[in-house]
Design a protein around this motif. Sequence first.
Motif, mmCIF file in Angstrom:
data_model
loop_
_atom_site.group_PDB
_atom_site.id
_atom_site.type_symbol
_atom_site.label_atom_id
_atom_site.label_comp_id
_atom_site.label_asym_id
_atom_site.label_seq_id
_atom_site.Cartn_x
_atom_site.Cartn_y
_atom_site.Cartn_z
ATOM 1 N N LEU A 226 0.829 -1.212 0.000
ATOM 2 C CA LEU A 226 0.000 0.000 0.000
ATOM 3 C C LEU A 226 0.863 1.262 0.000
ATOM 4 O O LEU A 226 0.618 2.220 0.715
ATOM 5 C CB LEU A 226 -0.969 0.013 1.183
ATOM 6 C CG LEU A 226 -1.915 -1.185 1.266
ATOM 7 C CD1 LEU A 226 -2.756 -1.105 2.523
ATOM 8 C CD2 LEU A 226 -2.791 -1.284 0.024
ATOM 9 N N GLN A 227 1.895 1.234 -0.845
ATOM 10 C CA GLN A 227 2.809 2.362 -0.980
ATOM 11 C C GLN A 227 2.838 2.808 -2.434
ATOM 12 O O GLN A 227 2.487 2.050 -3.337
ATOM 13 C CB GLN A 227 4.235 1.976 -0.599
ATOM 14 C CG GLN A 227 4.444 1.648 0.850
ATOM 15 C CD GLN A 227 5.885 1.274 1.121
ATOM 16 O OE1 GLN A 227 6.486 0.495 0.389
ATOM 17 N NE2 GLN A 227 6.434 1.837 2.184
ATOM 18 N N ARG A 228 3.303 4.013 -2.621
ATOM 19 C CA ARG A 228 3.607 4.474 -3.972
ATOM 20 C C ARG A 228 4.954 3.865 -4.360
ATOM 21 O O ARG A 228 5.792 3.597 -3.493
ATOM 22 C CB ARG A 228 3.704 5.989 -4.004
ATOM 23 C CG ARG A 228 2.386 6.662 -3.714
ATOM 24 C CD ARG A 228 2.553 8.171 -3.794
ATOM 25 N NE ARG A 228 1.282 8.801 -3.546
ATOM 26 C CZ ARG A 228 1.079 9.734 -2.635
ATOM 27 N NH1 ARG A 228 2.066 10.163 -1.880
ATOM 28 N NH2 ARG A 228 -0.120 10.264 -2.489
ATOM 29 N N PRO A 229 5.195 3.677 -5.661
ATOM 30 C CA PRO A 229 6.492 3.126 -6.073
ATOM 31 C C PRO A 229 7.679 3.938 -5.555
ATOM 32 O O PRO A 229 8.682 3.358 -5.121
ATOM 33 C CB PRO A 229 6.411 3.146 -7.601
ATOM 34 C CG PRO A 229 4.953 2.983 -7.882
ATOM 35 C CD PRO A 229 4.264 3.778 -6.792
ATOM 36 N N ALA A 230 7.584 5.252 -5.554
ATOM 37 C CA ALA A 230 8.693 6.081 -5.061
ATOM 38 C C ALA A 230 8.960 5.825 -3.584
ATOM 39 O O ALA A 230 10.122 5.776 -3.155
ATOM 40 C CB ALA A 230 8.404 7.557 -5.304
ATOM 41 N N GLU A 231 7.902 5.654 -2.786
ATOM 42 C CA GLU A 231 8.069 5.349 -1.362
ATOM 43 C C GLU A 231 8.791 4.009 -1.191
ATOM 44 O O GLU A 231 9.680 3.865 -0.346
ATOM 45 C CB GLU A 231 6.716 5.254 -0.659
ATOM 46 C CG GLU A 231 5.978 6.568 -0.529
ATOM 47 C CD GLU A 231 4.594 6.361 0.034
ATOM 48 O OE1 GLU A 231 4.372 6.767 1.188
ATOM 49 O OE2 GLU A 231 3.738 5.787 -0.667
ATOM 50 N N TYR A 232 8.373 3.034 -1.974
ATOM 51 C CA TYR A 232 8.970 1.698 -1.905
ATOM 52 C C TYR A 232 10.462 1.762 -2.247
ATOM 53 O O TYR A 232 11.302 1.198 -1.545
ATOM 54 C CB TYR A 232 8.244 0.758 -2.868
ATOM 55 C CG TYR A 232 8.758 -0.651 -2.815
ATOM 56 C CD1 TYR A 232 8.272 -1.551 -1.877
ATOM 57 C CD2 TYR A 232 9.736 -1.081 -3.696
ATOM 58 C CE1 TYR A 232 8.752 -2.846 -1.814
ATOM 59 C CE2 TYR A 232 10.220 -2.374 -3.654
ATOM 60 C CZ TYR A 232 9.728 -3.253 -2.708
ATOM 61 O OH TYR A 232 10.223 -4.533 -2.659
ATOM 62 N N ILE A 233 10.788 2.475 -3.310
ATOM 63 C CA ILE A 233 12.184 2.579 -3.754
ATOM 64 C C ILE A 233 13.026 3.309 -2.716
ATOM 65 O O ILE A 233 14.133 2.869 -2.376
ATOM 66 C CB ILE A 233 12.267 3.272 -5.121
ATOM 67 C CG1 ILE A 233 11.645 2.367 -6.194
ATOM 68 C CG2 ILE A 233 13.704 3.630 -5.476
ATOM 69 C CD1 ILE A 233 11.373 3.069 -7.504
ATOM 70 N N ARG A 234 12.515 4.442 -2.194
ATOM 71 C CA ARG A 234 13.270 5.169 -1.162
ATOM 72 C C ARG A 234 13.534 4.276 0.043
ATOM 73 O O ARG A 234 14.645 4.240 0.576
ATOM 74 C CB ARG A 234 12.514 6.421 -0.718
ATOM 75 C CG ARG A 234 12.727 7.616 -1.619
ATOM 76 C CD ARG A 234 12.190 8.881 -0.987
ATOM 77 N NE ARG A 234 10.753 8.846 -0.806
ATOM 78 C CZ ARG A 234 9.867 9.241 -1.720
ATOM 79 N NH1 ARG A 234 10.283 9.687 -2.887
ATOM 80 N NH2 ARG A 234 8.584 9.183 -1.465
ATOM 81 N N GLY A 235 12.508 3.544 0.476
ATOM 82 C CA GLY A 235 12.678 2.651 1.621
ATOM 83 C C GLY A 235 13.716 1.571 1.363
ATOM 84 O O GLY A 235 14.523 1.250 2.229
ATOM 85 N N ALA A 236 13.686 1.008 0.163
ATOM 86 C CA ALA A 236 14.644 -0.043 -0.188
ATOM 87 C C ALA A 236 16.074 0.504 -0.210
ATOM 88 O O ALA A 236 17.010 -0.136 0.286
ATOM 89 C CB ALA A 236 14.283 -0.652 -1.537
ATOM 90 N N ILE A 237 16.244 1.691 -0.763
ATOM 91 C CA ILE A 237 17.579 2.293 -0.818
ATOM 92 C C ILE A 237 18.068 2.623 0.590
ATOM 93 O O ILE A 237 19.223 2.341 0.939
ATOM 94 C CB ILE A 237 17.579 3.541 -1.714
ATOM 95 C CG1 ILE A 237 17.373 3.122 -3.179
ATOM 96 C CG2 ILE A 237 18.878 4.326 -1.552
ATOM 97 C CD1 ILE A 237 17.129 4.280 -4.115
ATOM 98 N N LEU A 238 17.195 3.218 1.408
ATOM 99 C CA LEU A 238 17.588 3.548 2.776
ATOM 100 C C LEU A 238 17.955 2.298 3.573
ATOM 101 O O LEU A 238 18.939 2.297 4.328
ATOM 102 C CB LEU A 238 16.469 4.314 3.475
ATOM 103 C CG LEU A 238 16.227 5.734 2.961
ATOM 104 C CD1 LEU A 238 14.952 6.307 3.559
ATOM 105 C CD2 LEU A 238 17.418 6.627 3.258
ATOM 106 N N ALA A 239 17.185 1.223 3.413
ATOM 107 C CA ALA A 239 17.481 -0.027 4.120
ATOM 108 C C ALA A 239 18.833 -0.589 3.683
ATOM 109 O O ALA A 239 19.619 -1.073 4.511
ATOM 110 C CB ALA A 239 16.375 -1.047 3.882
ATOM 111 N N ARG A 240 19.118 -0.535 2.395
ATOM 112 C CA ARG A 240 20.401 -1.060 1.890
ATOM 113 C C ARG A 240 21.568 -0.221 2.383
ATOM 114 O O ARG A 240 22.607 -0.756 2.787
ATOM 115 C CB ARG A 240 20.372 -1.117 0.368
ATOM 116 C CG ARG A 240 21.634 -1.663 -0.269
ATOM 117 C CD ARG A 240 21.901 -3.093 0.218
ATOM 118 N NE ARG A 240 23.102 -3.616 -0.327
ATOM 119 C CZ ARG A 240 23.153 -4.451 -1.377
ATOM 120 N NH1 ARG A 240 22.052 -4.848 -1.961
ATOM 121 N NH2 ARG A 240 24.299 -4.887 -1.824
ATOM 122 N N LEU A 241 21.401 1.107 2.375
ATOM 123 C CA LEU A 241 22.461 1.973 2.884
ATOM 124 C C LEU A 241 22.739 1.682 4.358
ATOM 125 O O LEU A 241 23.892 1.593 4.779
ATOM 126 C CB LEU A 241 22.089 3.445 2.695
ATOM 127 C CG LEU A 241 22.135 3.956 1.252
ATOM 128 C CD1 LEU A 241 21.495 5.333 1.168
ATOM 129 C CD2 LEU A 241 23.557 3.985 0.733
#
Length: 64
Positions: free
Chosen positions: A31-46
């Motif tokens: 239930l997220q926008r694609p941009a939210e999902y991508i930002r979260g994934a990048i932040l988690a990886r960092l």
Amino acid sequence: MTMRTKYDSRLTVLCPAELPRAINAAAAARLQRPAEYIRGAILARLQADGVAIGAPEAETGDRA
């Protein structure tokens, strides 16, 4: 009152043709926008890689 985080930098990447569909599906499942999902994934990886960054601000508000 609706609060939004202001994002003022754009990041563009090249990816395989099937990746946008996969991101859209994964984001929808959460239930997220694609941009939210991508930002979260990048932040988690960092974070997993030990890269120190500022605390991410949660996006809140109505989705219309």
